[in-house]
Scaffold this motif. Structure first.
Motif, PDB file in Angstrom:
ATOM      1  N   VAL A  24      65.683   9.920 -10.518  1.00 24.15           N
ATOM      2  CA  VAL A  24      64.893  10.734 -11.439  1.00 24.15           C
ATOM      3  C   VAL A  24      65.274  10.406 -12.885  1.00 24.15           C
ATOM      4  O   VAL A  24      64.411  10.381 -13.769  1.00 24.15           O
ATOM      5  N   ALA A  25      66.540  10.116 -13.126  1.00 26.22           N
ATOM      6  CA  ALA A  25      66.969   9.699 -14.469  1.00 26.22           C
ATOM      7  C   ALA A  25      66.274   8.398 -14.873  1.00 26.22           C
ATOM      8  O   ALA A  25      65.869   8.239 -16.030  1.00 26.22           O
ATOM      9  N   ALA A  26      66.117   7.483 -13.932  1.00 31.59           N
ATOM     10  CA  ALA A  26      65.412   6.226 -14.220  1.00 31.59           C
ATOM     11  C   ALA A  26      63.938   6.490 -14.522  1.00 31.59           C
ATOM     12  O   ALA A  26      63.364   5.866 -15.421  1.00 31.59           O
ATOM     13  N   LEU A  27      63.325   7.415 -13.781  1.00 35.82           N
ATOM     14  CA  LEU A  27      61.941   7.794 -14.085  1.00 35.82           C
ATOM     15  C   LEU A  27      61.846   8.369 -15.491  1.00 35.82           C
ATOM     16  O   LEU A  27      60.949   8.022 -16.259  1.00 35.82           O
ATOM     17  N   ARG A  28      62.780   9.260 -15.826  1.00 32.98           N
ATOM     18  CA  ARG A  28      62.761   9.899 -17.146  1.00 32.98           C
ATOM     19  C   ARG A  28      62.957   8.864 -18.254  1.00 32.98           C
ATOM     20  O   ARG A  28      62.313   8.914 -19.293  1.00 32.98           O
ATOM     21  N   GLU A  29      63.820   7.896 -18.021  1.00 32.08           N
ATOM     22  CA  GLU A  29      64.070   6.859 -19.026  1.00 32.08           C
ATOM     23  C   GLU A  29      62.859   5.941 -19.193  1.00 32.08           C
ATOM     24  O   GLU A  29      62.489   5.572 -20.302  1.00 32.08           O
ATOM     25  N   THR A  30      62.248   5.580 -18.091  1.00 30.22           N
ATOM     26  CA  THR A  30      61.114   4.657 -18.119  1.00 30.22           C
ATOM     27  C   THR A  30      59.838   5.323 -18.628  1.00 30.22           C
ATOM     28  O   THR A  30      59.074   4.714 -19.372  1.00 30.22           O
ATOM     29  N   PHE A  31      59.627   6.555 -18.214  1.00 31.03           N
ATOM     30  CA  PHE A  31      58.417   7.291 -18.578  1.00 31.03           C
ATOM     31  C   PHE A  31      58.841   8.567 -19.325  1.00 31.03           C
ATOM     32  O   PHE A  31      58.697   9.674 -18.810  1.00 31.03           O
ATOM     33  N   ALA A  32      59.340   8.403 -20.522  1.00 37.13           N
ATOM     34  CA  ALA A  32      59.983   9.491 -21.267  1.00 37.13           C
ATOM     35  C   ALA A  32      59.088  10.709 -21.474  1.00 37.13           C
ATOM     36  O   ALA A  32      59.556  11.846 -21.433  1.00 37.13           O
ATOM     37  N   SER A  33      57.816  10.509 -21.685  1.00 40.97           N
ATOM     38  CA  SER A  33      56.948  11.650 -21.962  1.00 40.97           C
ATOM     39  C   SER A  33      56.181  12.131 -20.726  1.00 40.97           C
ATOM     40  O   SER A  33      55.291  12.969 -20.837  1.00 40.97           O
ATOM     41  N   SER A  34      56.528  11.615 -19.568  1.00 43.38           N
ATOM     42  CA  SER A  34      55.836  12.014 -18.347  1.00 43.38           C
ATOM     43  C   SER A  34      56.291  13.399 -17.892  1.00 43.38           C
ATOM     44  O   SER A  34      57.350  13.893 -18.266  1.00 43.38           O
ATOM     45  N   GLU A  35      55.464  14.025 -17.082  1.00 35.34           N
ATOM     46  CA  GLU A  35      55.827  15.303 -16.479  1.00 35.34           C
ATOM     47  C   GLU A  35      56.483  15.012 -15.133  1.00 35.34           C
ATOM     48  O   GLU A  35      55.905  14.327 -14.288  1.00 35.34           O
ATOM     49  N   ILE A  36      57.683  15.521 -14.947  1.00 35.23           N
ATOM     50  CA  ILE A  36      58.395  15.375 -13.678  1.00 35.23           C
ATOM     51  C   ILE A  36      58.640  16.776 -13.136  1.00 35.23           C
ATOM     52  O   ILE A  36      59.337  17.580 -13.753  1.00 35.23           O
ATOM     53  N   VAL A  37      58.039  17.066 -12.001  1.00 36.35           N
ATOM     54  CA  VAL A  37      58.218  18.354 -11.336  1.00 36.35           C
ATOM     55  C   VAL A  37      59.085  18.112 -10.109  1.00 36.35           C
ATOM     56  O   VAL A  37      58.845  17.195  -9.337  1.00 36.35           O
ATOM     57  N   TRP A  38      60.097  18.936  -9.950  1.00 36.32           N
ATOM     58  CA  TRP A  38      61.028  18.792  -8.826  1.00 36.32           C
ATOM     59  C   TRP A  38      60.860  20.006  -7.927  1.00 36.32           C
ATOM     60  O   TRP A  38      61.033  21.135  -8.347  1.00 36.32           O
ATOM     61  N   LEU A  39      60.523  19.784  -6.671  1.00 35.79           N
ATOM     62  CA  LEU A  39      60.384  20.836  -5.669  1.00 35.79           C
ATOM     63  C   LEU A  39      61.661  20.880  -4.851  1.00 35.79           C
ATOM     64  O   LEU A  39      62.072  19.862  -4.277  1.00 35.79           O
ATOM     65  N   THR A  40      62.299  22.044  -4.796  1.00 33.09           N
ATOM     66  CA  THR A  40      63.573  22.155  -4.108  1.00 33.09           C
ATOM     67  C   THR A  40      63.726  23.541  -3.496  1.00 33.09           C
ATOM     68  O   THR A  40      62.899  24.433  -3.698  1.00 33.09           O
ATOM     69  N   HIS A  41      64.787  23.727  -2.760  1.00 32.69           N
ATOM     70  CA  HIS A  41      65.128  25.025  -2.177  1.00 32.69           C
ATOM     71  C   HIS A  41      65.629  25.934  -3.296  1.00 32.69           C
ATOM     72  O   HIS A  41      66.256  25.456  -4.243  1.00 32.69           O
ATOM     73  N   PRO A  42      65.384  27.239  -3.226  1.00 35.48           N
ATOM     74  CA  PRO A  42      65.815  28.143  -4.294  1.00 35.48           C
ATOM     75  C   PRO A  42      67.306  28.060  -4.638  1.00 35.48           C
ATOM     76  O   PRO A  42      67.682  28.220  -5.800  1.00 35.48           O
ATOM     77  N   ARG A  43      68.150  27.767  -3.653  1.00 37.18           N
ATOM     78  CA  ARG A  43      69.587  27.722  -3.953  1.00 37.18           C
ATOM     79  C   ARG A  43      69.964  26.558  -4.869  1.00 37.18           C
ATOM     80  O   ARG A  43      71.015  26.568  -5.482  1.00 37.18           O
ATOM     81  N   TRP A  44      69.109  25.525  -4.970  1.00 33.85           N
ATOM     82  CA  TRP A  44      69.407  24.367  -5.821  1.00 33.85           C
ATOM     83  C   TRP A  44      68.633  24.374  -7.128  1.00 33.85           C
ATOM     84  O   TRP A  44      68.778  23.472  -7.940  1.00 33.85           O
TER      85      TRP A  44
END
Length: 67
Positions: A24-44
């Protein structure tokens, strides 16, 4: 071209979450202004949000889907 949007689905264990951070860090670095939504369990949710990598964090407890 519209800005890219990504959905990261990592619901499982702490190890799964932590090992996904570099990708995800690589995605953020490559596509800095993109929207990244992370779906996870509530505990995380707090852990993922505190990483600063996703634009949004959605939480879902998959046990709620059991009938």
């Amino acid at each position: 071209m519209p800005e890219r949007r990504f959905l990261v689905v990592r619901l499982g264990s702490l190890g799964d979450i932590v090992h996904t951070f570099p990708a995800v860090a690589a995605l953020r670095e490559t596509f800095a202004s993109s929207e990244i939504v992370w779906l996870t369990h509530p505990r995380w949710k707090l852990l993922v949000a505190s990483s600063g990598l996703p634009s949004k964090v959605w939480a879902v407890d998959t046990r709620e889907f059991l009938l």
